[in-house]
Design an enzyme around this catalytic site. Structure first.
Site, PDB file in Angstrom:
ATOM      1  N   ASN A  97     -13.814 -12.332   3.336  1.00 16.37           N
ATOM      2  CA  ASN A  97     -12.875 -12.297   4.455  1.00 16.37           C
ATOM      3  C   ASN A  97     -11.766 -11.301   4.123  1.00 16.37           C
ATOM      4  O   ASN A  97     -11.644 -10.859   2.985  1.00 16.37           O
ATOM      5  CB  ASN A  97     -12.287 -13.700   4.718  1.00 16.37           C
ATOM      6  CG  ASN A  97     -11.790 -13.871   6.136  1.00 16.37           C
ATOM      7  OD1 ASN A  97     -10.932 -13.130   6.600  1.00 16.37           O
ATOM      8  ND2 ASN A  97     -12.340 -14.850   6.847  1.00 16.37           N
ATOM      9  N   LEU A  98     -10.950 -11.005   5.107  1.00 16.41           N
ATOM     10  CA  LEU A  98      -9.805 -10.105   4.882  1.00 16.41           C
ATOM     11  C   LEU A  98      -8.729 -10.796   4.050  1.00 16.41           C
ATOM     12  O   LEU A  98      -7.917 -10.149   3.406  1.00 16.41           O
ATOM     13  CB  LEU A  98      -9.184  -9.671   6.212  1.00 16.41           C
ATOM     14  CG  LEU A  98     -10.060  -8.826   7.134  1.00 16.41           C
ATOM     15  CD1 LEU A  98      -9.318  -8.537   8.425  1.00 16.41           C
ATOM     16  CD2 LEU A  98     -10.465  -7.535   6.435  1.00 16.41           C
ATOM     17  N   HIS A 109     -23.994 -20.966  18.284  1.00 19.72           N
ATOM     18  CA  HIS A 109     -23.098 -20.938  19.454  1.00 19.72           C
ATOM     19  C   HIS A 109     -23.760 -20.242  20.642  1.00 19.72           C
ATOM     20  O   HIS A 109     -23.078 -19.851  21.582  1.00 19.72           O
ATOM     21  CB  HIS A 109     -21.789 -20.229  19.116  1.00 19.72           C
ATOM     22  CG  HIS A 109     -20.881 -21.026  18.222  1.00 19.72           C
ATOM     23  ND1 HIS A 109     -19.658 -20.590  17.792  1.00 19.72           N
ATOM     24  CD2 HIS A 109     -21.033 -22.274  17.685  1.00 19.72           C
ATOM     25  CE1 HIS A 109     -19.091 -21.514  17.018  1.00 19.72           C
ATOM     26  NE2 HIS A 109     -19.912 -22.530  16.932  1.00 19.72           N
ATOM     27  N   CYS A 158     -33.387 -20.077  38.889  1.00 22.51           N
ATOM     28  CA  CYS A 158     -33.952 -20.445  37.585  1.00 22.51           C
ATOM     29  C   CYS A 158     -35.452 -20.200  37.622  1.00 22.51           C
ATOM     30  O   CYS A 158     -36.134 -20.612  38.569  1.00 22.51           O
ATOM     31  CB  CYS A 158     -33.667 -21.922  37.296  1.00 22.51           C
ATOM     32  SG  CYS A 158     -34.597 -22.522  35.877  1.00 22.51           S
TER      33      CYS A 158
HETATM   34  P1  NAD Z   1     -12.476 -16.009  14.348  1.00 19.86           P
HETATM   35  O1  NAD Z   1     -12.138 -15.009  15.380  1.00 19.86           O
HETATM   36  O2  NAD Z   1     -11.888 -17.358  14.394  1.00 19.86           O
HETATM   37  O3  NAD Z   1     -12.180 -15.440  12.889  1.00 19.86           O
HETATM   38  C1  NAD Z   1     -12.692 -14.267  12.423  1.00 19.86           C
HETATM   39  C2  NAD Z   1     -12.445 -14.165  10.915  1.00 19.86           C
HETATM   40  O4  NAD Z   1     -12.964 -12.919  10.482  1.00 19.86           O
HETATM   41  C3  NAD Z   1     -10.979 -14.217  10.519  1.00 19.86           C
HETATM   42  O5  NAD Z   1     -10.829 -15.148   9.462  1.00 19.86           O
HETATM   43  C4  NAD Z   1     -10.678 -12.791  10.028  1.00 19.86           C
HETATM   44  O6  NAD Z   1      -9.757 -12.764   8.953  1.00 19.86           O
HETATM   45  C5  NAD Z   1     -12.040 -12.329   9.579  1.00 19.86           C
HETATM   46  N1  NAD Z   1     -12.233 -10.884   9.673  1.00 19.86           N
HETATM   47  C6  NAD Z   1     -11.798 -10.040  10.644  1.00 19.86           C
HETATM   48  N2  NAD Z   1     -12.210  -8.785  10.393  1.00 19.86           N
HETATM   49  C7  NAD Z   1     -12.928  -8.844   9.228  1.00 19.86           C
HETATM   50  C8  NAD Z   1     -13.608  -7.875   8.450  1.00 19.86           C
HETATM   51  N3  NAD Z   1     -13.654  -6.575   8.802  1.00 19.86           N
HETATM   52  N4  NAD Z   1     -14.234  -8.289   7.320  1.00 19.86           N
HETATM   53  C9  NAD Z   1     -14.189  -9.603   6.921  1.00 19.86           C
HETATM   54  N5  NAD Z   1     -13.566 -10.553   7.644  1.00 19.86           N
HETATM   55  C10 NAD Z   1     -12.939 -10.187   8.775  1.00 19.86           C
HETATM   56  O7  NAD Z   1     -14.011 -16.084  14.369  1.00 19.86           O
HETATM   57  P2  NAD Z   1     -14.968 -17.269  14.087  1.00 19.86           P
HETATM   58  O8  NAD Z   1     -14.503 -18.036  12.901  1.00 19.86           O
HETATM   59  O9  NAD Z   1     -16.293 -16.677  14.074  1.00 19.86           O
HETATM   60  O10 NAD Z   1     -14.857 -18.274  15.331  1.00 19.86           O
HETATM   61  C11 NAD Z   1     -14.555 -17.924  16.615  1.00 19.86           C
HETATM   62  C12 NAD Z   1     -15.621 -18.160  17.649  1.00 19.86           C
HETATM   63  O11 NAD Z   1     -15.549 -17.083  18.563  1.00 19.86           O
HETATM   64  C13 NAD Z   1     -17.029 -18.150  17.220  1.00 19.86           C
HETATM   65  O12 NAD Z   1     -17.447 -19.413  17.410  1.00 19.86           O
HETATM   66  C14 NAD Z   1     -17.816 -17.242  18.170  1.00 19.86           C
HETATM   67  O13 NAD Z   1     -18.675 -18.021  18.957  1.00 19.86           O
HETATM   68  C15 NAD Z   1     -16.797 -16.638  19.052  1.00 19.86           C
HETATM   69  N6  NAD Z   1     -16.714 -15.170  19.008  1.00 19.86           N
HETATM   70  C16 NAD Z   1     -17.847 -14.433  18.826  1.00 19.86           C
HETATM   71  C17 NAD Z   1     -17.773 -13.053  18.756  1.00 19.86           C
HETATM   72  C18 NAD Z   1     -19.050 -12.261  18.579  1.00 19.86           C
HETATM   73  O14 NAD Z   1     -20.116 -12.713  19.009  1.00 19.86           O
HETATM   74  N7  NAD Z   1     -19.005 -11.107  17.914  1.00 19.86           N
HETATM   75  C19 NAD Z   1     -16.545 -12.407  18.840  1.00 19.86           C
HETATM   76  C20 NAD Z   1     -15.385 -13.200  19.046  1.00 19.86           C
HETATM   77  C21 NAD Z   1     -15.484 -14.590  19.128  1.00 19.86           C
END
Ligand code: NAD
Length: 234
Positions: A201-202, A108, A135
């Protein structure tokens, strides 16, 4: 004993580093609506607003530190002798890099890069990017976009990732909701090619049925424990 391993990470692996997931913030990302900051239409309509958002997010993400789940991947990569351990991440943060992980595939995109919509060059963009930034490839202004895959755009590095999914013998999903296509199909593809699949996962997710094993709990606690168990099996 397994051969190659693919770790698929989502926003949940970074939650314990203080970076909120989409779901934990009601589908908002840092208090913004996805449609305003993560679609190509929003970028075309209000590029300044989109740059402002990512410039701010960049500061927050750059401050974050890896947690025990990220560090356990390095431990696994250093100790594992039965194949390669690759990290396919949906995260745009750089916590896998900060933890010393190797073989990282940012499907991503990543927060520290910009891509030129004119010449396609990807450049380092750790500092602020605006519509006036030129750029480094073609010298044009107003053509840089954060190198983040917006809704409606193709994922990055998928040819390499497809090959990893075909070949791996274990796919481990950590902190991903299973709601975002096509990453939510990776476990099924790997399983089809003969891999075992494990989800951390949680709670159970919408595609939990694609996994042979579920480990419920905070990834910063459960995943390092799993790595210790896997190392002890050798
Ligand atoms: P999501 O936000 O859809 O889901 C996150 C998942 O992580 C949930 O299922 C939740 O239950 C689980 N979770 C939360 N805390 C946890 C923990 N401590 N331990 C284990 N599991 C835990 O995230 P996604 O599926 O990655 O998709 C969302 C999109 O958002 C991604 O494509 C990403 O590009 C973007 N995103 C990225 C970031 C980042 O770079 N850190 C943060 C937010 C969103």
């Amino acid at each position: 004993m397994y051969g190659d391993i693919v770790i698929l990470s989502g926003a949940g692996i970074s939650a314990e580093s203080g970076i909120p997931t989409f779901r934990d913030s009601d589908g908002l990302w840092n208090n913004h609506r996805i449609e305003d900051v993560a679609t190509i239409e929003a970028y075309e309509r209000h590029p300044e607003q989109v740059h402002d958002f990512y410039n701010g997010l960049k500061i927050d993400l750059q401050k974050a530190l890896p947690n025990p789940a990220h560090l356990a991947i390095t431990e696994l990569q250093n100790g594992y002798r039965n194949g390669t351990v690759s990290v396919v991440t949906q995260n745009v943060d750089l916590l896998h890099e900060k933890a010393g992980n190797r073989n990282i595939y940012h499907i991503h995109g990543q927060i520290d890069q910009a891509v030129c919509m004119n010449c396609g060059r990807i450049t380092d963009a750790r500092g602020e990017v605006t519509t006036e930034t030129l750029c480094a490839g073609c010298g044009m202004a107003a053509t840089l976009k954060p190198n983040i895959v917006f809704f409606g755009e193709n994922l990055l590095r998928m040819i390499e990732v497809d090959a990893l999914l075909d070949k791996c013998r274990l796919l481990i999903a950590v902190g991903t909701s299973g709601a975002v296509y096509p990453a939510n199909t990776f476990a099924r593809i790997a399983r089809y090619h003969g891999a075992d699949t494990i989800e951390f996962n949680l709670h159970a997710t919408v595609n939990s049925y694609d996994f042979d094993r579920h480990v419920i709990g905070r990834a910063g606690e459960t995943f390092p424990r799993f790595v210790k168990e896997l190392s002890a099996e050798k």
